[in-house]
Design a protein around this motif. Sequence first.
Motif, PDB file in Angstrom:
ATOM      1  N   THR A 336       1.350  -1.172  -0.029  1.00 16.85           N
ATOM      2  CA  THR A 336      -0.219  -0.156   0.163  1.00 16.85           C
ATOM      3  C   THR A 336       1.242   1.499  -0.357  1.00 16.85           C
ATOM      4  OG1 THR A 336      -0.550  -0.212   2.345  1.00 16.85           O
ATOM      5  CG2 THR A 336      -2.070  -1.386   0.882  1.00 16.85           C
ATOM      6  N   MET A 337       1.970   1.519   0.416  1.00 13.00           N
ATOM      7  CA  MET A 337       2.760   2.466   0.455  1.00 13.00           C
ATOM      8  C   MET A 337       2.235   3.267  -1.086  1.00 13.00           C
ATOM      9  SD  MET A 337       4.203   4.404   2.571  1.00 13.00           S
ATOM     10  CE  MET A 337       5.516   3.568   3.802  1.00 13.00           C
ATOM     11  N   GLY A 338       3.485   2.993  -2.153  1.00 12.91           N
ATOM     12  CA  GLY A 338       3.009   3.561  -2.935  1.00 12.91           C
ATOM     13  C   GLY A 338       1.646   4.284  -2.928  1.00 12.91           C
ATOM     14  N   ALA A 339       0.644   3.517  -2.826  1.00 14.02           N
ATOM     15  CA  ALA A 339      -0.510   4.361  -2.934  1.00 14.02           C
ATOM     16  C   ALA A 339      -0.928   5.818  -2.102  1.00 14.02           C
ATOM     17  CB  ALA A 339      -1.923   2.918  -2.910  1.00 14.02           C
ATOM     18  N   SER A 340       0.088   4.731  -0.580  1.00 10.29           N
ATOM     19  CA  SER A 340      -0.328   6.738   0.578  1.00 10.29           C
ATOM     20  C   SER A 340       0.418   7.469  -0.467  1.00 10.29           C
ATOM     21  CB  SER A 340      -0.114   5.211   1.545  1.00 10.29           C
ATOM     22  OG  SER A 340      -0.997   4.390   1.956  1.00 10.29           O
ATOM     23  N   VAL A 341       1.444   7.006  -0.461  1.00 11.46           N
ATOM     24  CA  VAL A 341       2.302   8.302  -0.954  1.00 11.46           C
ATOM     25  C   VAL A 341       1.381   9.398  -2.135  1.00 11.46           C
ATOM     26  CG1 VAL A 341       4.204   9.563  -1.983  1.00 11.46           C
ATOM     27  CG2 VAL A 341       4.441   7.496  -0.481  1.00 11.46           C
ATOM     28  N   PHE A 342       0.615   8.589  -2.952  1.00 12.18           N
ATOM     29  CA  PHE A 342      -0.206   8.696  -4.150  1.00 12.18           C
ATOM     30  C   PHE A 342      -1.132   9.692  -4.118  1.00 12.18           C
ATOM     31  CE2 PHE A 342      -3.329   9.332  -7.193  1.00 12.18           C
ATOM     32  CZ  PHE A 342      -1.911  10.244  -8.019  1.00 12.18           C
ATOM     33  N   VAL A 343      -1.550   9.362  -2.794  1.00 14.34           N
ATOM     34  CA  VAL A 343      -3.178  10.492  -2.211  1.00 14.34           C
ATOM     35  C   VAL A 343      -3.103  10.979  -1.585  1.00 14.34           C
ATOM     36  CG1 VAL A 343      -3.976   7.852  -3.070  1.00 14.34           C
ATOM     37  CG2 VAL A 343      -3.896   8.426  -0.571  1.00 14.34           C
ATOM     38  N   ASP A 364       6.238   6.601  -5.628  1.00 16.04           N
ATOM     39  CA  ASP A 364       7.321   7.252  -6.650  1.00 16.04           C
ATOM     40  C   ASP A 364       8.035   9.065  -6.522  1.00 16.04           C
ATOM     41  OD1 ASP A 364       7.588   9.394  -8.865  1.00 16.04           O
ATOM     42  OD2 ASP A 364       5.387   8.569  -9.864  1.00 16.04           O
ATOM     43  N   ASN A 365       8.728   9.017  -6.036  1.00 21.64           N
ATOM     44  CA  ASN A 365       9.682   9.972  -5.057  1.00 21.64           C
ATOM     45  C   ASN A 365       8.452  10.989  -5.858  1.00 21.64           C
ATOM     46  OD1 ASN A 365      10.849  10.712  -3.226  1.00 21.64           O
ATOM     47  ND2 ASN A 365      12.482  11.285  -3.946  1.00 21.64           N
ATOM     48  N   ARG A 366       8.808  11.084  -7.141  1.00 18.67           N
ATOM     49  CA  ARG A 366       7.318  12.998  -7.505  1.00 18.67           C
ATOM     50  C   ARG A 366       6.538  13.158  -6.567  1.00 18.67           C
ATOM     51  NH1 ARG A 366       6.647  11.238 -13.469  1.00 18.67           N
ATOM     52  NH2 ARG A 366       5.997   9.276 -12.343  1.00 18.67           N
ATOM     53  N   HIS A 367       6.362  12.156  -6.109  1.00 17.69           N
ATOM     54  CA  HIS A 367       4.787  12.577  -5.321  1.00 17.69           C
ATOM     55  C   HIS A 367       5.088  13.004  -4.661  1.00 17.69           C
ATOM     56  CE1 HIS A 367       2.042  11.558  -9.378  1.00 17.69           C
ATOM     57  NE2 HIS A 367       3.228  10.446  -9.204  1.00 17.69           N
ATOM     58  N   LEU A 368       6.347  12.896  -3.627  1.00 18.52           N
ATOM     59  CA  LEU A 368       6.476  13.014  -2.061  1.00 18.52           C
ATOM     60  C   LEU A 368       6.573  14.512  -2.634  1.00 18.52           C
ATOM     61  CD1 LEU A 368       6.669  11.664  -0.062  1.00 18.52           C
ATOM     62  CD2 LEU A 368       9.206  11.712   0.132  1.00 18.52           C
ATOM     63  N   TRP A 369       8.246  14.752  -3.042  1.00 18.99           N
ATOM     64  CA  TRP A 369       8.760  15.770  -3.244  1.00 18.99           C
ATOM     65  C   TRP A 369       8.241  16.992  -3.889  1.00 18.99           C
ATOM     66  CZ3 TRP A 369      11.303  13.701  -7.693  1.00 18.99           C
ATOM     67  CH2 TRP A 369      11.680  14.891  -8.676  1.00 18.99           C
ATOM     68  N   MET A 370       7.444  16.302  -4.577  1.00 17.73           N
ATOM     69  CA  MET A 370       7.074  17.816  -5.327  1.00 17.73           C
ATOM     70  C   MET A 370       6.124  18.278  -5.301  1.00 17.73           C
ATOM     71  SD  MET A 370       8.015  17.160  -9.555  1.00 17.73           S
ATOM     72  CE  MET A 370       7.054  18.732 -10.426  1.00 17.73           C
ATOM     73  N   LYS A 371       5.154  17.858  -4.000  1.00 18.55           N
ATOM     74  CA  LYS A 371       3.937  17.802  -3.602  1.00 18.55           C
ATOM     75  C   LYS A 371       4.207  18.118  -2.177  1.00 18.55           C
ATOM     76  CE  LYS A 371       0.461  16.833  -6.655  1.00 18.55           C
ATOM     77  NZ  LYS A 371      -0.611  15.722  -7.254  1.00 18.55           N
ATOM     78  N   LEU A 372       5.300  17.923  -1.944  1.00 20.42           N
ATOM     79  CA  LEU A 372       5.902  18.623  -0.214  1.00 20.42           C
ATOM     80  C   LEU A 372       5.049  17.721   0.690  1.00 20.42           C
ATOM     81  CD1 LEU A 372       6.270  22.257  -0.470  1.00 20.42           C
ATOM     82  CD2 LEU A 372       8.248  21.063  -0.997  1.00 20.42           C
ATOM     83  N   LYS A 373       5.157  16.657   0.442  1.00 17.70           N
ATOM     84  CA  LYS A 373       4.765  15.323   1.535  1.00 17.70           C
ATOM     85  C   LYS A 373       6.023  15.098   1.999  1.00 17.70           C
ATOM     86  CE  LYS A 373       1.414  14.359  -1.996  1.00 17.70           C
ATOM     87  NZ  LYS A 373       0.709  13.113  -3.149  1.00 17.70           N
ATOM     88  N   SER A 374       5.489  14.029   3.512  1.00 15.17           N
ATOM     89  CA  SER A 374       6.326  13.298   4.051  1.00 15.17           C
ATOM     90  C   SER A 374       6.356  12.204   4.734  1.00 15.17           C
ATOM     91  CB  SER A 374       7.199  14.709   5.148  1.00 15.17           C
ATOM     92  OG  SER A 374       6.285  15.415   6.689  1.00 15.17           O
ATOM     93  N   ILE A 375       6.901  11.360   4.878  1.00 13.24           N
ATOM     94  CA  ILE A 375       6.825  10.076   5.230  1.00 13.24           C
ATOM     95  C   ILE A 375       6.972  10.654   7.109  1.00 13.24           C
ATOM     96  CG2 ILE A 375       7.179   7.440   5.722  1.00 13.24           C
ATOM     97  CD1 ILE A 375       7.498   8.403   2.370  1.00 13.24           C
TER      98      ILE A 375
END
Length: 462
Positions: A336-343, A364-375
């Motif tokens: 689920t992690m790929g989906a979690s980062v995306f949504v 996909d790291n693009r969806h993390l860094w370009m939208k300033l999300k964090s894990i």
Amino acid sequence: MQPHWSGPTGAGSVFSMQAFLDAINAGASGEEIGAIPVPDAYRAALVRKDEVEMFAGMPSEEKDPRKSLHIEEVPVPELAPDEAYIAVMASAINFNTVWTSIFEPLPTFGFLQRLGKESRWGKRHDLPYHVVGSDAAGVVIRVGSAVRNWKPGDRVVVHCNYVDDQDPSAHDDSMLAANQRIWGFESNFGGLADLALVRANQLMPKPAHLSWEEAACNALCNSTSYRMLVSKHGAAMKQGDTVLIWGASGGLGGYAVQYVLNGGGTPVGVVSSPEKVEILHQLGCQAVIDRKAANYRFWSDEHTQDESEWRRLGKDIRALAGEDPNVVFEHPGRQTMGASVFVCARGGVIVTCAATSGYMIEYDNRHLWMKLKSIKASHFANYREAWDANKLISQGKIQPILSSVHPLTEVGEAVYAVHHNLHEGKIGVLCLAPEEGLGIDDPEFRAKVGEDKITLFRRAGR
């Protein structure tokens, strides 16, 4: 009328844990309980070091805890000055006991060996067997000479943060301690037994309105969910936040849903059956996704994730909650992690513990860094967090999510059910307690909280 305890009877009585059970059930005083001799041995659920290869080469789903878990008599370990013996009335199953019982991702005897090298007291844990279990409710029967806040007769629950408070790294946030461990998983003498050995800084007051088995099921999962969502060390959830909760009727998710509702947020629960959807509706969570009915296929093959399925999940979340989730409560891991980062919403946080579907995650790291999300990583809870989470249970603001109960003799069946996701909530285990429903000390407050709320998962599990 309060039953009267007159002490063990019969000339030449053989003292055992039964003597403590009789005293507890008869309402014996702490002084009387403290005067009962501790037996030389006790009954415990354990795995054996000489069997760690028994499942070699088998897929995880075929490894059977019913074959690796044994109920045996084991010697009572020596009591250290900062420790207590607990007469365990009830315990519960956590996923770490599944890992221990199938010897994945590696046998826990390496943990015990490392603990054994640290000190004279640590050496006690390095044994050819491992007594498992990271939850317990019971009664203090002995305390070491350095224990100040607890005494025989105290009714307690046990949290599983096993840490040396003399190490400076254990202070500020003890989950960052260099030698932090999980009791009953990375240490020996755990809670799936008639007696447990715990450090004094693992003890908390038992919620008086709950039975032994209801009280025993909370500490690990409730405290973990509290840290993940409420604590400053986790997501620090705000009022109005939308929170996506994977496995929302499970051991972690059932508490997470309650914390989001209590905190003025909107939980979006993901479950795997219509029955689990109904449980969440009764819990107060209206936005629920049945992932099996939706038939998401986040992985098109073993090596490739399907972004169109991530988008479909995101669309379903927005249809229910009106927005992307500010927080994602993530614990399945690889699936689920790929989906979690995306949504996750722009600037949101994916807070993660465990990885029950696999540790090697991809996103996909693009969806993390370009939208300033964090894990953000989260692991169990420190004593303050565990204490505060337990206080909410005691106040009736968070309910136990006990769904079924087994006797200790059936611990393998209980662990098998968790291994194969054949349950909701938490599975309890009766240790010394001979039957369910015992240990309720405040029936008036129980009635005020509401039997229907306290037993929701139990009724749904029948």
